[in-house]
Design a protein around this motif. Structure first.
Motif, short mmCIF file in Angstrom:
data_model
loop_
_atom_site.label_atom_id
_atom_site.label_comp_id
_atom_site.label_asym_id
_atom_site.label_seq_id
_atom_site.Cartn_x
_atom_site.Cartn_y
_atom_site.Cartn_z
N LEU A 1 0.83 -1.21 0.00
CA LEU A 1 0.00 0.00 0.00
C LEU A 1 0.86 1.25 0.00
O LEU A 1 0.57 2.23 -0.72
N GLN A 2 1.93 1.23 0.78
CA GLN A 2 2.85 2.38 0.82
C GLN A 2 3.50 2.59 -0.53
O GLN A 2 3.66 3.74 -0.99
N MET A 3 3.86 1.50 -1.21
CA MET A 3 4.49 1.62 -2.52
C MET A 3 3.53 2.21 -3.55
O MET A 3 3.93 3.00 -4.41
N ARG A 4 2.24 1.85 -3.45
CA ARG A 4 1.27 2.32 -4.45
C ARG A 4 0.83 3.76 -4.22
O ARG A 4 0.60 4.51 -5.17
N LEU A 5 0.73 4.15 -2.95
CA LEU A 5 0.06 5.43 -2.67
C LEU A 5 0.98 6.56 -2.24
O LEU A 5 0.77 7.71 -2.64
N GLY A 6 1.99 6.27 -1.42
CA GLY A 6 2.70 7.42 -0.86
C GLY A 6 4.20 7.38 -0.94
O GLY A 6 4.86 8.25 -0.34
N ALA A 7 4.79 6.44 -1.63
CA ALA A 7 6.24 6.34 -1.64
C ALA A 7 6.84 7.01 -2.86
O ALA A 7 6.33 6.85 -3.97
N PRO A 8 7.90 7.83 -2.68
CA PRO A 8 8.61 8.40 -3.83
C PRO A 8 9.17 7.28 -4.70
O PRO A 8 9.45 6.18 -4.21
N GLU A 9 9.32 7.58 -5.97
CA GLU A 9 9.79 6.54 -6.91
C GLU A 9 11.14 5.98 -6.50
O GLU A 9 11.39 4.79 -6.63
N GLU A 10 12.02 6.85 -5.97
CA GLU A 10 13.35 6.37 -5.61
C GLU A 10 13.32 5.45 -4.38
O GLU A 10 14.27 4.71 -4.11
N SER A 11 12.22 5.47 -3.60
CA SER A 11 12.10 4.62 -2.41
C SER A 11 11.48 3.26 -2.72
O SER A 11 11.64 2.32 -1.94
N LYS A 12 10.78 3.16 -3.84
CA LYS A 12 10.05 1.93 -4.13
C LYS A 12 10.94 0.68 -4.23
O LYS A 12 10.57 -0.38 -3.72
N PRO A 13 12.14 0.77 -4.85
CA PRO A 13 12.99 -0.43 -4.89
C PRO A 13 13.37 -0.92 -3.50
O PRO A 13 13.44 -2.13 -3.24
N HIS A 14 13.61 0.03 -2.57
CA HIS A 14 13.98 -0.37 -1.21
C HIS A 14 12.80 -1.01 -0.49
O HIS A 14 12.96 -1.98 0.26
N LEU A 15 11.61 -0.47 -0.74
CA LEU A 15 10.42 -1.07 -0.14
C LEU A 15 10.16 -2.46 -0.70
O LEU A 15 9.71 -3.37 0.02
N LEU A 16 10.44 -2.64 -2.00
CA LEU A 16 10.24 -3.95 -2.61
C LEU A 16 11.18 -4.99 -2.01
O LEU A 16 10.79 -6.14 -1.78
N VAL A 17 12.44 -4.58 -1.74
CA VAL A 17 13.39 -5.49 -1.10
C VAL A 17 12.89 -5.90 0.28
O VAL A 17 12.92 -7.08 0.65
N SER A 18 12.40 -4.93 1.04
CA SER A 18 11.87 -5.23 2.38
C SER A 18 10.64 -6.13 2.28
O SER A 18 10.45 -7.04 3.09
N LEU A 19 9.80 -5.87 1.28
CA LEU A 19 8.61 -6.68 1.07
C LEU A 19 8.98 -8.14 0.83
O LEU A 19 8.38 -9.07 1.41
N ASN A 20 9.99 -8.37 -0.01
CA ASN A 20 10.39 -9.74 -0.32
C ASN A 20 10.99 -10.44 0.90
O ASN A 20 10.85 -11.65 1.06
N ARG A 21 11.68 -9.67 1.75
CA ARG A 21 12.22 -10.26 2.96
C ARG A 21 11.09 -10.74 3.87
O ARG A 21 11.16 -11.83 4.45
N VAL A 22 10.06 -9.93 4.01
CA VAL A 22 8.91 -10.30 4.83
C VAL A 22 8.22 -11.54 4.23
O VAL A 22 7.87 -12.49 4.94
N LEU A 23 8.04 -11.54 2.90
CA LEU A 23 7.36 -12.66 2.25
C LEU A 23 8.18 -13.93 2.30
O LEU A 23 7.63 -15.04 2.35
N SER A 24 9.51 -13.81 2.32
CA SER A 24 10.36 -14.99 2.43
C SER A 24 10.18 -15.67 3.78
O SER A 24 10.10 -16.90 3.87
N ILE A 25 10.11 -14.87 4.84
CA ILE A 25 9.85 -15.43 6.16
C ILE A 25 8.45 -16.03 6.21
O ILE A 25 8.24 -17.12 6.76
N SER A 26 7.50 -15.34 5.60
CA SER A 26 6.12 -15.85 5.58
C SER A 26 6.03 -17.19 4.86
O SER A 26 5.20 -18.03 5.20
#
Length: 457
Positions: free
Chosen positions: A284-309
Motif C-alpha cells: 500500500l505504501q508503494m502504491r500510494l505514498g512512496a517516492p519513486e526512488e524509495s520503491k525499490p527499497h520497499l520492494l526489497v523489504s517486502l520480499n524479505r517479509v514474504l520470504s519469512i512468511s
C-alpha cells in the motif's frame, strides 16, 4: 461368506490398489499352486488393508505333497503385525525376509519367508509368503507353571498382562502384571480357577469369536487396552492366551501431543497472517505514498517479509508442525523474486536441483532470509538490462552439512564493489544463526555463492 471371494473382490473391499496392481496379483495367484508344489509349502499373497494397520490374505495354495499348515482356508482373514512382523517389514521396506518365525492365523508356529510384490513405479503392493511347519514339541502348561521358577522367569518380567485360560474360560496361569491389572481395575485379588469373566465381563465377545488369532483395542473402565487372543501352539489343545497391554498412558500422550500440535499450528497461522498484514502495508505504501526512488527499497523489504512468511505457509500446508522442506522453501522464494523483481525482464530463468531435506522451522527462517538475498542479488546485479540470464540453485548434502549454491551466468562478482546490506545480512545470518560459512566468488561464467551449515533435523 456365501461364496469364495476372488482376489479382485477382496482388493476392492479392503485395499486402495490400482486396477493394474490387482491384475498383477490375479495373474500371480493363478501360479500359486505351482509355486507351492515347487517349494513343498503353503504360499499366500497378503495385501495391506486400506487403513494400513493390518494385511489381508487374498490368495493361498498348498503343495500337493505336504500337509497344509492350516485346518481351514485363510483367504479373507486378517494378518496382524504383532504375530507376523516379517510381512509388515517387507511391505514397508520392499526387502526380502527369509526363514523367519511367525504365528499363523490358527496359532501354529511356522517357518516363514516373505518377498515383495511390486506394481507400477516399483511400489510394493503386496507380499508373497511361503510357510512351512516347524516340527517341535508343543508348548505345555508346565512351561507356565508358576512353581517352575526357571521356566516362568520370562513371563514374570514381561510388562504385558498374561492370562492363560482353559476351554471353560477358567484361569490356569497369570503373570504378576496380570495380577496387578485385576487388582487395579477390579479392586480384588486374582484367583486361579475363577473364570476370566468374573473380572472382565466385556471379554465375552472376544472369546466367543471364532478367530484363532484376534487383536483388538478396547476400554475397560478408565483404561484403554490392546487385547491379543490366540490359541496355544498345540492344535490339539483348547487353551487360550490373552495378552493385555495397557495403552492408557500412550493414548493420553498422543492426545496431549495432538493438542500441542493444534496450538502450535494456530500460532504459525497467526504469525503468517501478521506477516501478510505487514506485506500488505508495504504494498500500500508503494502504491500510494512512496517516492519513486524509495520503491525499490520497499520492494526489497517486502520480499524479505514474504520470504519469512513462506516458511509458515509451507508448515501449514504440510502435516508437520515444526519442520519445513528446504528445497520447497527455496523454490517458493526463488519463483517469487524472479516473478516480482524480474517481471519486466522476461528473459530471466531460474532452475533448482537437489533432494528434499526437512529442517527445523527456526533454521528455515534464517535460510529463507539468506536465499532471498542471494537470489535478489542475482536478479538485481548480475545481468545487464535486456540480456538473457540463468540462475541455478543447488541444494546438496555433504556429510553432516548442507550446502546451498546459487550460481548465475551474469557479469560476475567483483570483490572491489562496495559491501551491500544484502551481503551483510547473509554473512551475519549464516555465521550467527546457522553456525555456517559463506563464500562468494567470480567464476568463468558469472558468480557462485555458497553457504554451508550443519544439517540439524
Amino acid at each position: 461368506m456365501e461364496r469364495t471371494m476372488t482376489v479382485r473382490d477382496l482388493c476392492a473391499l479392503h485395499t486402495q490398489l490400482l486396477d493394474s496392481d490387482i491384475q498383477i496379483l490375479e495373474n500371480l495367484s493363478t501360479n500359486l499352486p505351482l509355486i507351492a508344489d515347487l517349494n513343498k509349502a503353503n504360499v499366500f499373497i497378503d495385501c495391506p488393508v486400506r487403513e494400513g494397520k493390518h494385511a489381508i490374505v487374498v490368495a493361498e495354495a498348498c503343495g500337493h505333497s505336504v500337509k497344509s499348515v492350516y485346518d481351514h482356508p485363510v483367504v479373507g482373514k486378517f494378518a496382524y503385525e504383532a504375530f507376523e512382523p516379517a510381512v509388515f517389514y517387507v511391505l514397508r521396506t520392499g526387502k526380502d525376509m527369509f526363514v523367519n518365525r511367525a504365528l499363523t492365523q490358527e496359532g501354529a508356529m511356522v517357518q516363514q519367508s516373505v518377498v515383495p510384490i511390486k506394481g507400477e513405479c516399483n511400489r510394493v503392493i503386496a507380499v508373497l509368503i511361503m510357510e512351512k511347519v516347524i516340527h517341535e514339541e508343543p508348548v505345555s502348561f508346565n512351561q507356565f507353571d508358576r512353581q517352575d521358577q526357571q521356566n516362568s522367569l520370562v513371563p514374570e518380567f514381561i510388562e504385558e498382562s498374561i492370562f492363560l485360560i482353559n476351554n471353560q474360560n477358567r484361569l490356569v496361569y497369570t503373570n504378576p502384571a496380570a495380577i496387578n491389572l485385576v487388582s487395579e481395575i477390579c479392586l480384588t485379588d486374582c484367583v486361579l480357577g475363577e473364570t476370566i469373566f468374573d473380572y472382565f465381563p466385556g471379554f465375552a465377545d472376544v472369546l466367543a469369536s471364532k478367530e484363532d488369532i484376534l487383536m483388538k483395542e478396547m476400554n475397560i473402565g478408565k483404561k484403554i487396552i490392546q487385547l491379543k487372543k490366540f490359541h496355544l501352539g498345540n492344535k490339539n489343545s483348547n487353551e487360550t492366551f490373552i495378552i493385555i497391554r495397557d495403552l492408557t498412558e500412550l493414548r493420553d500422550k498422543e492426545r496431549e501431543l495432538i493438542s500441542k500440535s493444534v496450538a502450535i499450528r494456530e500460532i504459525h497461522h497467526r504469525v503468517k497472517n501478521n506477516l501478510q498484514t505487514v506485506a500488505s502495508l508495504l504494498r500500500l505504501q508503494m502504491r500510494l505514498g512512496a517516492p519513486e526512488e524509495s520503491k525499490p527499497h520497499l520492494l526489497v523489504s517486502l520480499n524479505r517479509v514474504l520470504s519469512i512468511s513462506s516458511v509458515y505457509e509451507i508448515i501449514l500446508a504440510s502435516s508437520q508442525v515444526d519442520h519445513v522442506d528446504l528445497l520447497e522453501l527455496i523454490r517458493k522464494i526463488g519463483d517469487m523474486i524472479v516473478h516480482t523483481e524480474g517481471q519486466a525482464r522476461q528473459c530471466l530463468s531460474i532452475e533448482y536441483s537437489g533432494e528434499l531435506h526437512s529442517i527445523d522451522s527456526d533454521i528455515g527462517i534464517s535460510v529463507a532470509l539468506v536465499v532471498n538475498e542471494l537470489i535478489h542479488n542475482c536478479v538485481k546485479h548480475a545481468f545487464k538490462e535486456g540480456t538473457e540470464g540463468n540462475i541455478t540453485v543447488c541444494l546438496q548434502k555433504d556429510g553432516p552439512e548442507l550446502e546451498l549454491q546459487v550460481r548465475d551466468d551474469g557479469i560476475g562478482y567483483s570483490p572491489a564493489v562496495k559491501p551491500s546490506l544484502g551481503l551483510d545480512i547473509i554473512r551475519m545470518t549464516v555465521e550467527n544463526d546457522l553456525d555456517g560459512e559463506f563464500s562468494i566468488q567470480r567464476i568463468k561464467e558469472g558468480t557462485l555463492a555458497s553457504v554451508r551449515f550443519p544439517y540439524k533435523r
